[in-house]
Write an enzyme that holds these catalytic residues in place. Structure first.
Site, PDB file in Angstrom:
ATOM      1  N   LEU A  34      12.038  35.706  24.801  1.00 51.00           N
ATOM      2  CA  LEU A  34      12.416  34.930  25.611  1.00 51.00           C
ATOM      3  C   LEU A  34      11.705  34.572  27.122  1.00 51.00           C
ATOM      4  CD1 LEU A  34      15.805  33.083  25.075  1.00 51.00           C
ATOM      5  CD2 LEU A  34      13.138  31.938  24.435  1.00 51.00           C
ATOM      6  N   THR A  35      11.411  34.007  28.015  1.00 45.49           N
ATOM      7  CA  THR A  35      10.863  34.480  29.412  1.00 45.49           C
ATOM      8  C   THR A  35      11.335  35.402  30.509  1.00 45.49           C
ATOM      9  OG1 THR A  35       9.889  32.345  29.347  1.00 45.49           O
ATOM     10  CG2 THR A  35       9.752  33.436  31.213  1.00 45.49           C
TER      11      THR A  35
END
Length: 670
Positions: A34-35
């Site tokens: 994820l970011t």
């Protein structure tokens, strides 16, 4: 200069016009893919469990507060643990600048970069590139030594349209053009050849087709949303509101084995390579989904493209491109962990790294003039447990703690096979520990036990084996139930498995031999209690299947070394395996060059709480693959100690994707 080009998968890599160094095989993100977790891991060298940003959205029970991308909480310094590179640079007298990098706009004037911008998605890419260029042409005394810029495409379009959409390709071209303008401006200013440039992605992306490949958890556990705090989707996490073991088991039990694309874990049984357990921000129930599959609490939410799945999936691999005076040119590198970039950038900038989870030197092979390798750590010899010198000592050793596990008999005739001469013992060490005996920090209570077919290190205080190492040359039949007896090399005051189970092992456990290959000539050596380790009864099938798989590999590859031992770093017990062979035909392991050394490691939970009856063997072994640093990190043992620092860094830099020795590491191939 570090440029993140969000979600540019390795599969859509087009060579940047100025790039002469690139890694087409991709870079492995941290889990979850994820970011925010990956951005902060890149600049700290820490896993999410260590730096605190465990997802894009999560709850902290100690703070009684929630973090999310859209919340004002994201700028609160309490969430961000560890030292980011911009702070290392600043506090060591150099200059740093960030353009929208996650974590750089936290409200802490001490730890903020020298120059930084509050995130604003209305700022165009042209404006961002102009700001970067303006920083690069500042007077030398004001110019950043470390600079980052964040670009949110093609991730944004990939989420809305799917990663295979032509619109994603359009965004790739747009970003490529903006970068080219920056590079042209740098070239015109005469600084392009003076800047080390890294362009990378934080993760990949896979299709998540609307209306298909999803499950609704409420169908299996009614009212689950009322009973638990849930972050659902590609990687659901579940925190029951009633924090009892019974409630955890009720919810997890209702979800387990409902679909082969959904695997339910207690977090301490979750694959250890993810380093995703050791913080209260991670709840106890974790749900692992097959790539492209999602699980929602009550209803689907539409995102045609997504990420967050197992970071070994090929779709989750990220792009890495580098160019500049410090980098070698026209060179391809194998996949590497993105946490290792932090140490590389520290070396390039000339700052001392803060404590981190990466490996110093792991990526120095990318550099034209790498730092001088530090000297290898000194070897700490482990004293051997000798065979009793006389009958009186032999009988004294037999007074050690016993239990109903020990049904075999001790006689001097049977035990005489343990009495090796010094010459034979040293030769045995060279065969079964070809890269030196693995090193432990405390050698006072760790003793070597040497048998003809294996060598081991045993903790005489805890009664636990530390590691067992053996080399085999052809398939051998594994022994599951030896006639256990005392190892007479242990003194009466030394501990063993019977001290951990004074009443014996009950029906829920089994004791198995770490060196399992008994023959009529060595069956006595296999059956000594220093070779015993306990596993749960359900794990027996995985234990047997693993050794069948090992035999199959030995039949194909010949000489194979195995190092195995317990992992006791968490509430869930486990076993590690490091399996090595040489790709060069006819070359002995001890003579094998590091580039030809094929190695695959595993860390397996031996008492899996959930889903153990519905995970296939191949999926289980694939899930519990590990890298060598994973094993060293969790055990505190230093393996391959006789290798040079550079050679050891080479194998420490390998991700699980580097080998298919026993299993294919890519989960998407299952």
């Amino acid at each position: 200069m570090l440029v993140v080009w969000k979600n540019r998968r390795r599969s859509c890599l087009t060579v940047c016009p100025v790039a002469e160094f690139f890694a087409p095989t991709g870079m492995t993100p941290v889990f979850p893919s994820l970011t925010f977790p990956n951005h902060y891991s890149i600049v700290t060298g820490l896993y999410p469990e260590s730096h605190g940003i465990v997802a894009n959205s999560f709850y902290d029970p100690d703070l009684n507060a929630s973090f999310s991308l859209s919340s004002s909480q994201q700028t609160n310094p309490v969430w961000w643990i560890g030292d980011p590179l911009w702070y290392d640079v600043k506090r060591q007298g150099k200059i740093s600048a960030t353009c929208f990098w996650p974590g750089s706009d936290q409200t802490d004037p001490v730890r903020e970069p020298n120059y930084w911008l509050q995130y604003d998605d209305t700022v165009t890419y042209s404006e961002r590139m102009r700001q970067v260029f303006d920083w690069l042409i500042l007077p030398v005394s004001q110019r950043p030594n470390f600079l980052t810029v964040y670009l949110d495409e093609p991730d944004h379009t990939g989420h809305g349209e799917s990663p295979d959409s032509p619109l994603v390709a359009d965004q790739v071209r747009i970003v490529d053009q903006e970068l080219q303008v920056l590079f042209d401006n740098m070239e015109q200013a005469g600084i392009l050849g003076c800047v080390d440039l890294i362009v990378l992605a934080d993760h990949g992306m896979a299709p998540s087709p609307p209306g298909e490949k999803f499950l609704i958890m409420n169908e299996y556990v009614p009212n689950i949303l009322n009973d638990a705090r849930i972050y659902d989707g590609v990687f659901p996490t579940i925190r029951p509101k009633l924090d009892t073991e019974e409630e955890h088991d009720r919810i997890a039990g209702g979800l387990q084995c409902q679909d082969e694309n959904m695997r339910v874990y207690n977090k301490w049984d979750f694959p250890r390579r993810h380093h995703y357990a050791n913080t209260n921000r991670i709840p106890n129930i974790l749900v692992d989904m097959t790539v492209s599959w999602r699980a929602y609490a009550k209803s689907e939410w539409i995102l045609p493209g997504n990420h967050g799945w197992d970071n070994l999936n090929s779709e989750m691999q990220a792009m890495f491109v580098a160019h500049g005076p410090s980098f070698k040119k026209n060179t391809e590198v194998r996949p590497f962990h993105n946490i290792d970039l932090y140490n590389l950038m520290c070396a390039m900038i000339g700052v001392d790294p803060s404590p981190n989870n990466g490996t110093w030197g792991a990526l120095h092979h990318m550099l034209v003039s790498p730092p001088i390798d530090p000297s290898p750590e000194p070897l700490n010899p482990i004293s051997k447990l000798p065979f009793p010198a006389d009958e009186e000592t032999y009988n004294a050793h037999l007074m050690r703690q016993k239990c109903n596990l020990l049904i075999g008999s001790n006689t001097q005739s049977i035990d005489s096979t343990l009495n090796l001469t010094e010459e034979i013992a040293n030769a045995t060490l060279q065969v079964h520990a070809p890269w030196g005996t693995p090193q432990t920090k405390d050698t006072t209570q760790i003793k070597a036990v040497i048998s003809s077919d294996y060598v081991a290190a045993f903790d005489v205080v805890s009664g636990l084996p530390s590691w067992t190492s053996y080399t085999i040359y052809q398939p051998r039949l594994a022994t599951v139930q030896p006639q256990w007896r005392l190892d007479v090399r242990l003194e009466a005051t030394h501990a063993s498995i019977c001290d951990r189970f004074p009443d014996g092992i009950d029906s829920t456990w089994s004791a198995v031999p770490l060196f399992p290959f008994g023959t009529p000539s060595n069956s006595a050596d296999v059956a000594v209690d220093t070779n015993a380790i306990e596993i749960s009864k359900p794990f027996e099938t995985y234990w047997n299947e693993f050794h069948a798989m090992l035999n199959s590999s030995v039949e194909s590859n010949g000489e194979t070394n195995v190092i195995v031992g317990p992992v006791r770093d968490s509430p869930s017990s486990g076993l590690f395996f490091i399996v090595s062979t040489c790709r060069s035909v006819g070359v002995a392991l001890a003579e094998c060059s590091v580039d030809q050394l094929d190695m695959q490691s595993f860390i397996m939970p031996t008492n899996v709480r959930y889903s153990r009856d519905c995970i296939k063997f191949t999926a289980f072994f694939n899930a519990h693959l590990a890298s060598l640093p994973d094993v060293e990190h969790l055990t505190g043992i230093r393996f391959f100690p006789s290798l040079s620092y550079g050679d050891k860094a080479d194998i420490l830099s390998r991700t699980p994707l580097a080998s298919t020795l026993l299993v294919n590491p890519d989960p998407s191939t299952l």
